[in-house]
Design a protein around this motif. Structure first.
Motif, PDB file in Angstrom:
ATOM      1  N   GLU A  53       2.050  -2.226  13.964  1.00 57.32           N
ATOM      2  CA  GLU A  53       1.641  -3.538  14.480  1.00 57.32           C
ATOM      3  C   GLU A  53       2.262  -4.673  13.663  1.00 57.32           C
ATOM      4  O   GLU A  53       2.684  -5.694  14.215  1.00 57.32           O
ATOM      5  N   ILE A  54       2.333  -4.490  12.351  1.00 55.40           N
ATOM      6  CA  ILE A  54       2.934  -5.516  11.491  1.00 55.40           C
ATOM      7  C   ILE A  54       4.405  -5.710  11.827  1.00 55.40           C
ATOM      8  O   ILE A  54       4.901  -6.840  11.923  1.00 55.40           O
ATOM      9  N   VAL A  55       5.117  -4.602  12.032  1.00 58.18           N
ATOM     10  CA  VAL A  55       6.539  -4.692  12.390  1.00 58.18           C
ATOM     11  C   VAL A  55       6.717  -5.426  13.714  1.00 58.18           C
ATOM     12  O   VAL A  55       7.595  -6.290  13.858  1.00 58.18           O
ATOM     13  N   ALA A  56       5.866  -5.097  14.684  1.00 59.27           N
ATOM     14  CA  ALA A  56       5.951  -5.769  15.985  1.00 59.27           C
ATOM     15  C   ALA A  56       5.681  -7.265  15.839  1.00 59.27           C
ATOM     16  O   ALA A  56       6.362  -8.096  16.454  1.00 59.27           O
ATOM     17  N   ASN A  57       4.702  -7.624  15.008  1.00 60.48           N
ATOM     18  CA  ASN A  57       4.388  -9.042  14.787  1.00 60.48           C
ATOM     19  C   ASN A  57       5.537  -9.763  14.088  1.00 60.48           C
ATOM     20  O   ASN A  57       5.859 -10.915  14.415  1.00 60.48           O
ATOM     21  N   LEU A  58       6.137  -9.095  13.101  1.00 58.95           N
ATOM     22  CA  LEU A  58       7.252  -9.713  12.376  1.00 58.95           C
ATOM     23  C   LEU A  58       8.433  -9.979  13.311  1.00 58.95           C
ATOM     24  O   LEU A  58       9.133 -10.982  13.159  1.00 58.95           O
ATOM     25  N   ARG A  59       8.664  -9.099  14.263  1.00 66.63           N
ATOM     26  CA  ARG A  59       9.744  -9.316  15.225  1.00 66.63           C
ATOM     27  C   ARG A  59       9.478 -10.556  16.076  1.00 66.63           C
ATOM     28  O   ARG A  59      10.423 -11.190  16.559  1.00 66.63           O
ATOM     29  N   ARG A  60       8.201 -10.877  16.278  1.00 62.49           N
ATOM     30  CA  ARG A  60       7.851 -12.096  17.022  1.00 62.49           C
ATOM     31  C   ARG A  60       7.745 -13.310  16.113  1.00 62.49           C
ATOM     32  O   ARG A  60       7.431 -14.403  16.581  1.00 62.49           O
ATOM     33  N   GLY A  61       7.967 -13.105  14.817  1.00 62.78           N
ATOM     34  CA  GLY A  61       7.879 -14.221  13.882  1.00 62.78           C
ATOM     35  C   GLY A  61       6.480 -14.500  13.385  1.00 62.78           C
ATOM     36  O   GLY A  61       6.219 -15.563  12.804  1.00 62.78           O
ATOM     37  N   ASP A  62       5.535 -13.556  13.583  1.00 64.11           N
ATOM     38  CA  ASP A  62       4.146 -13.744  13.158  1.00 64.11           C
ATOM     39  C   ASP A  62       3.880 -12.974  11.868  1.00 64.11           C
ATOM     40  O   ASP A  62       4.210 -11.789  11.763  1.00 64.11           O
ATOM     41  N   VAL A  63       3.288 -13.666  10.912  1.00 67.62           N
ATOM     42  CA  VAL A  63       2.858 -13.028   9.670  1.00 67.62           C
ATOM     43  C   VAL A  63       1.366 -13.232   9.550  1.00 67.62           C
ATOM     44  O   VAL A  63       0.896 -14.366   9.426  1.00 67.62           O
ATOM     45  N   GLY A  64       0.598 -12.138   9.597  1.00 66.56           N
ATOM     46  CA  GLY A  64      -0.853 -12.254   9.569  1.00 66.56           C
ATOM     47  C   GLY A  64      -1.462 -11.645   8.328  1.00 66.56           C
ATOM     48  O   GLY A  64      -0.780 -11.067   7.477  1.00 66.56           O
ATOM     49  N   LEU A  65      -2.778 -11.758   8.257  1.00 65.99           N
ATOM     50  CA  LEU A  65      -3.510 -11.230   7.115  1.00 65.99           C
ATOM     51  C   LEU A  65      -3.569  -9.703   7.119  1.00 65.99           C
ATOM     52  O   LEU A  65      -4.006  -9.103   6.142  1.00 65.99           O
ATOM     53  N   ASP A  66      -3.097  -9.088   8.204  1.00 61.50           N
ATOM     54  CA  ASP A  66      -3.056  -7.626   8.245  1.00 61.50           C
ATOM     55  C   ASP A  66      -2.165  -7.061   7.134  1.00 61.50           C
ATOM     56  O   ASP A  66      -2.333  -5.904   6.730  1.00 61.50           O
ATOM     57  N   VAL A  67      -1.218  -7.869   6.658  1.00 61.19           N
ATOM     58  CA  VAL A  67      -0.334  -7.427   5.579  1.00 61.19           C
ATOM     59  C   VAL A  67      -1.144  -7.070   4.329  1.00 61.19           C
ATOM     60  O   VAL A  67      -0.828  -6.107   3.611  1.00 61.19           O
ATOM     61  N   VAL A  68      -2.195  -7.826   4.048  1.00 58.08           N
ATOM     62  CA  VAL A  68      -3.027  -7.558   2.875  1.00 58.08           C
ATOM     63  C   VAL A  68      -3.695  -6.192   2.993  1.00 58.08           C
ATOM     64  O   VAL A  68      -3.749  -5.415   2.035  1.00 58.08           O
TER      65      VAL A  68
END
Length: 633
Positions: A53-68
């Motif tokens: 999910e993080i990779v998919a978000n990064l491809r859209r330019g989104d960085v969320g708190l899920d990284v933590v």
């Protein structure tokens, strides 16, 4: 993809929970060496799904708190803190599932989008009638439009008199008559006798299809609202990484950095918002208001501009008897009784309105006989041994000499319907019907002003004089009339100069503007399916006073969600500092985070159990009446 997520997310909750219990069970059973591997295995599926999910978000330019959460789980596995890893996995998966549940609950599928869209047409071909699909209809085809049919394509009346309900397209409450040669828009409903239509356009080129395209374009142009928690993502993520790296560099102990990451796992942010949203949506539903999702609820809490439709929204959308004017010496109740008794033989919408009015007043309806009707104009017959004529003033003027000199339609209010009744060759009186302003309209507008609505404007497809007349005495900033669906969108967009815009409407003609507004509110109890689909909020009861109730619920829910977020972040920061100083181990940090989760969830639930929002006094529900003929122009 959504169906896959709905299946996977419950599984991702079950796996770490089962692994946590199985690990403790193995230890109690004497297989302590199995405990750590079981917890590690139970963590991996959640971590894998999170990384995807993080990779998919990064491809859209989104960085969320899920990284933590990903960092804390990965670190815990690498440094052998498997209990902390599985606890974080359970917290994260549980938060994701709850957020998914909130979205599904709030965005219930609005079924039967545009149910009124015709799929077939009845066409004349070589002396017979055939039913064909709309794709087969060509310009110049002659179609039969039966009573109750929705006109499938644009055309002109080729035979008969057409009596059409255009409210779905123009917002006009009262049906209109179309003679031979006059144009007819697709999407309107035939409420009179059957008539012939000569098609002028294909189905895809007609008015109704164009409105559908407007809805789709307006919906596509409105960007989805970002998750509330992600607004704080970059700042919180930067602080977390900096604090964890600082603790590691300062002490040389990677476990301290891991403890910081575990405490920082943003479950208060992930959990508090959807819980408050579900509570707010449930609360609004109890008041008869359907809010389609957290983004809609948050936007509803921030609106400052109202654009409101007239027909069916500010008014009832149906003609109702407002005045009975009997001739000298003739009882008013008797006048209505005779007119309604004769009108039992007619399917006309005004006839039905008079019948319902008589029934509401408890009048005994008599049996008519020898009835002759001129479609769209009036009818005559025998009631209780008397010859009765009911219809428009023009119709009765043809029947009674000198009636035109007695009745001056211009003296009646703009937008009303005047029905004349004759008894044994003499005028017995007049019945005046009007699409009345809702009784709660003025109070609702004042309540919205008190709630901070800085600008309130009317946007109507009706005539300017009718719109101005109906809004006399209302605290409106502007009145826009004679609007097409495209021009209603322009009014909505112009309102954004003053703040987030809420649009309230009920017809198909309102659907594009509802979709284009920051928040669209549809009168779903009686409104069109298209408006309910395009809107973000649907009123499940035909009551305008539910709007301020919904705004109060939305604002309280948003306020509680923000309180939970701020409290959760504050407590997490305190815990992170304690972990960096060595006062908390990763497992202790995970348990502390669970305690914070419980606190913010309980606070978020206040949105469901709090005091009832202020409501207008209960009023009798609108009667089901409709309108017709002889509008003063």
């Amino acid at each position: 993809m959504r169906d896959i997520h709905r299946f996977i997310r419950p599984v991702l909750v079950i796996l770490p929970l089962a692994g946590l219990l199985l690990g403790f069970g193995a230890s109690l059973a004497g297989y302590g060496s199995w405990m750590e591997p079981i917890w590690a295995v139970a963590t991996i599926p959640v971590l894998t799904a999170l990384l995807v999910e993080i990779v998919a978000n990064l491809r859209r330019g989104d960085v969320g708190l899920d990284v933590v959460a990903a960092l804390s789980m990965t670190g815990a596995l690498l440094f052998g803190e498997h209990l902390a890893a599985v606890v974080v996995a359970l917290m994260y998966a549980g938060g994701q599932y709850l957020e998914s549940f909130a979205e599904r609950h709030a965005k219930r599928e609005m079924t039967a989008l545009l149910e009124r869209v015709p799929r077939k047409a009845v066409r004349y071909r070589e002396g017979r009638l055939e039913e064909v699909s709309l794709d087969e209809v060509r310009p110049q085809d002659r179609l039969l439009i039966r009573q109750g049919d929705v006109v499938p394509v644009d055309g002109i009346v080729a035979g008969g008199m057409a009596v059409l309900d255009q409210s779905a397209l123009t917002g006009e409450a009262l049906p209109v008559e179309k003679a031979a040669g006059e144009p007819v828009m697709s999407g309107v409903t035939n409420v009179g006798d059957a008539f012939d239509l000569s098609a002028t356009h294909r189905a895809g080129e007609s008015t109704y299809a164009g409105i559908i395209r407007l809805i789709e374009a307006a919906q596509a142009s409105k960007a989805p609202m970002a998750r509330l928690a992600d607004r704080y993502a970059m700042v919180f993520l930067t602080v977390t990484v900096a604090l964890a790296a600082g603790a590691w560099l300062w002490t040389g102990d990677p476990i301290r950095a891991l403890a910081v990451l575990v405490v920082a796992t943003p479950c208060p942010l992930i959990l508090a918002v959807p819980v408050a949203i579900v509570a707010g949506v449930s609360r609004a539903a109890r008041a008869g208001v359907l809010i389609k999702g957290g983004g809609a609820l948050e936007t509803l809490a921030r609106v400052r501009v109202l654009v409101i439709d007239k027909t069916g929204t500010l008014t009832h959308g149906e003609a109702q008897v407002t005045t009975i004017q009997p001739s000298a010496g003739f009882p008013a109740e008797r006048l209505l009784q005779l007119a309604a008794s004769l009108d039992q033989a007619s399917k006309h919408v005004i006839a039905r309105a008079l019948v319902r009015e008589a029934q509401v007043r408890g009048l005994a309806l008599l049996l008519p006989s020898e009835v002759v009707e001129v479609p769209g104009e009036g009818l005559e017959g025998t009631v209780d041994g008397r010859h009765v004529i009911v219809g428009g003033v023009r119709y009765l003027a043809q029947k009674l000499a000198g009636l035109g000199e007695i009745v001056d339609v211009s003296q009646y209010p703009v937008g009303c319907v005047v029905v004349a009744v004759a008894l044994d060759g003499r005028l017995a009186g007049l019945l005046v019907l009007t699409d009345r302003l809702r009784t709660e309209a003025a109070e609702v507008i004042e309540r919205l002003r008190r709630l901070g609505m800085g600008r309130i404007v009317l946007a109507s497809g009706d005539r300017k004089d009718v719109a101005q007349a109906i809004t006399v005495g209302l605290h409106l900033d502007d009145v826009h009339a004679d609007l097409t669906p495209e021009r209603k969108i322009d009014v909505v967009q112009a309102g954004r100069e003053y703040g987030p815009v809420m649009m309230i409407g009920d017809g198909v003609n309102d659907a594009p503007a509802l979709a284009a507004a920051d928040i669209g509110v549809a009168m779903g109890a009686k409104g069109a399916a298209a408006s309910a689909e395009a809107a973000d909020v649907v009123l499940l009861v035909d009551r305008l006073d539910r709007i301020p109730v919904a705004i109060e619920v939305a604002r309280r829910s948003r306020r509680i969600a923000l309180q939970s977020v701020y409290a959760g972040i504050g407590l997490s920061l305190v815990g992170m500092i304690a972990a960096a100083l060595g006062y908390l181990t990763p497992v202790q940090g995970a348990l502390l985070q669970e305690a914070i989760d419980v606190a913010v969830i309980l606070n978020a639930l206040r949105a469901l159990w709090g005091p009832e929002p202020a409501r207008a006094h209960s009023r009798k529900l609108d009667r089901d009446q409709t309108g017709w003929l002889d509008r003063r122009v």
